[in-house]
Design a protein around this motif. Sequence first.
Motif, short mmCIF file in Angstrom:
data_model
loop_
_atom_site.label_atom_id
_atom_site.label_comp_id
_atom_site.label_asym_id
_atom_site.label_seq_id
_atom_site.Cartn_x
_atom_site.Cartn_y
_atom_site.Cartn_z
N ILE A 286 -17.40 -21.36 -1.93
CA ILE A 286 -18.23 -20.65 -2.90
C ILE A 286 -19.52 -20.19 -2.24
O ILE A 286 -19.96 -19.04 -2.41
CB ILE A 286 -18.52 -21.55 -4.11
CG1 ILE A 286 -17.22 -21.87 -4.85
CG2 ILE A 286 -19.52 -20.89 -5.05
CD1 ILE A 286 -17.32 -23.02 -5.81
N ARG A 287 -20.14 -21.07 -1.46
CA ARG A 287 -21.37 -20.71 -0.74
C ARG A 287 -21.13 -19.51 0.16
O ARG A 287 -21.93 -18.56 0.19
CB ARG A 287 -21.85 -21.89 0.09
CG ARG A 287 -22.99 -21.53 1.07
CD ARG A 287 -23.26 -22.64 2.07
NE ARG A 287 -22.10 -23.03 2.84
CZ ARG A 287 -21.62 -22.33 3.88
NH1 ARG A 287 -22.19 -21.17 4.24
NH2 ARG A 287 -20.57 -22.76 4.54
N ALA A 288 -20.04 -19.53 0.92
CA ALA A 288 -19.75 -18.45 1.87
C ALA A 288 -19.47 -17.14 1.15
O ALA A 288 -19.97 -16.08 1.55
CB ALA A 288 -18.57 -18.85 2.75
N GLY A 289 -18.66 -17.19 0.09
CA GLY A 289 -18.38 -15.97 -0.65
C GLY A 289 -19.62 -15.37 -1.27
O GLY A 289 -19.82 -14.15 -1.27
N ASN A 290 -20.50 -16.21 -1.80
CA ASN A 290 -21.75 -15.73 -2.37
C ASN A 290 -22.65 -15.12 -1.29
O ASN A 290 -23.44 -14.21 -1.57
CB ASN A 290 -22.48 -16.87 -3.08
CG ASN A 290 -21.80 -17.27 -4.37
OD1 ASN A 290 -20.80 -16.69 -4.77
ND2 ASN A 290 -22.35 -18.26 -5.03
N ALA A 291 -22.52 -15.64 -0.06
CA ALA A 291 -23.37 -15.14 1.03
C ALA A 291 -23.08 -13.67 1.34
O ALA A 291 -23.97 -12.96 1.84
CB ALA A 291 -23.16 -15.99 2.28
N TRP A 292 -21.87 -13.19 1.05
CA TRP A 292 -21.60 -11.77 1.24
C TRP A 292 -22.51 -10.94 0.34
O TRP A 292 -22.97 -9.87 0.74
CB TRP A 292 -20.14 -11.45 0.89
CG TRP A 292 -19.12 -12.23 1.66
CD1 TRP A 292 -19.22 -12.68 2.94
CD2 TRP A 292 -17.85 -12.67 1.19
NE1 TRP A 292 -18.08 -13.36 3.31
CE2 TRP A 292 -17.22 -13.37 2.24
CE3 TRP A 292 -17.17 -12.53 -0.02
CZ2 TRP A 292 -15.94 -13.93 2.13
CZ3 TRP A 292 -15.90 -13.09 -0.14
CH2 TRP A 292 -15.29 -13.78 0.92
N TYR A 293 -22.79 -11.44 -0.86
CA TYR A 293 -23.67 -10.76 -1.80
C TYR A 293 -25.14 -10.97 -1.45
O TYR A 293 -25.97 -10.07 -1.61
CB TYR A 293 -23.39 -11.23 -3.23
CG TYR A 293 -22.05 -10.77 -3.75
CD1 TYR A 293 -21.96 -9.64 -4.57
CD2 TYR A 293 -20.88 -11.44 -3.42
CE1 TYR A 293 -20.74 -9.21 -5.05
CE2 TYR A 293 -19.65 -11.01 -3.89
CZ TYR A 293 -19.58 -9.89 -4.70
OH TYR A 293 -18.36 -9.45 -5.15
N GLN A 294 -25.47 -12.16 -0.99
CA GLN A 294 -26.85 -12.45 -0.63
C GLN A 294 -27.31 -11.62 0.56
O GLN A 294 -28.52 -11.44 0.77
CB GLN A 294 -26.98 -13.94 -0.33
CG GLN A 294 -26.82 -14.81 -1.57
CD GLN A 294 -26.53 -16.27 -1.26
OE1 GLN A 294 -26.65 -16.70 -0.11
NE2 GLN A 294 -26.13 -17.02 -2.28
N ALA A 295 -26.35 -11.07 1.33
CA ALA A 295 -26.69 -10.22 2.47
C ALA A 295 -26.88 -8.76 2.07
O ALA A 295 -27.24 -7.95 2.92
CB ALA A 295 -25.60 -10.33 3.54
#
Length: 344
Positions: free
Chosen positions: A262-271
Amino acid sequence: MKAMIRTGILAALMAIVSPGHAQTSATHTSAATPAHKPVAAKTDVSDRTLVKSLPGFRNGYATVNGVRLHYVVGGKGEPLVLLPGWPETWWTFHKIMPALAGHYTVIVVDLRGMGASSKPADGYDKKTMAADIHELTQSLGYDKVTIAGHDIGSAVAFAYAENYPDATDKLVMMEFPHPDDSLQTLPLLPAQGAYGDRLGSARPNLWWFAFNQVRGLPEQLLAGRARLEQDWLFHYFLVNENAVDARDRAVYARAYESAAAIRAGNAWYQAFPQDVIDNREYGQLQMPVLVMGGPAYKWMKMVVGQRAVNISAVDIENSGHFIQEEQPELVTKTMLGFLQGAGG
């Protein structure tokens, strides 16, 4: 009496080894999801099993650019790289992979942070993720590839073409452009009366773009419960909900059930803010570009059209966001026509 003591000891051990186990089990057997648990429990959705259902394909792994990437490869001919999006994995292309493999060597990659690929702390801007894919294709012996993507994968494919134009034969983008300044103008609230649980023809309220920006909280809320969010998204974005069936949903739920995923998938958006900055420096794409969209068709055509000199745009009708799963025959036919010369 002895039986009661043994039962008490067993319960105590279970509480120590797996705190919250009883609560999790109760959640998955609630009245809201009775039909889903048997599929998730009985169906083997490992990559090893899934790839066996696609004759001629195999799993592969490579360490490139500091990450270990999982990919699935099959077919023959020139290389065609497929990049998936959120909240899915390489499996999103399983309906179109066999037909494409009759003409191309198809390489479907789990992006950095996705599925069986590693989930580092950083590097989720699309430029870095494109570097991952470039190093992978180079390691596989390809100097030039056609690259295609859906959703987040579409943004990475665009970044690949921008940063490695000499290594890009053609570009195919589905249902999401590369982040640009327009993303920072999206409204937080929908218009009065314009929001429902199905997309329809209304402008979507992309609430998960904001939710995925939050660090730490989504993992706490969704770890072990990603299926709840995914089912909502599939209901919202699919015209035909059966196009993503019970096995498909079990695959995606398994891929995103951990806090790390979940953290990694959200990181695509946080970038996205960094992606917007990078986008300002990009120039015009000279290679042939195909844009396919369902709900995002007009948006895609407008945004990508500003960057692509040679663009073909196709509206995939009677489909929601997941066009490769909902209209696989039309998507395959459109891609093959473009790749074999109609778009170039």
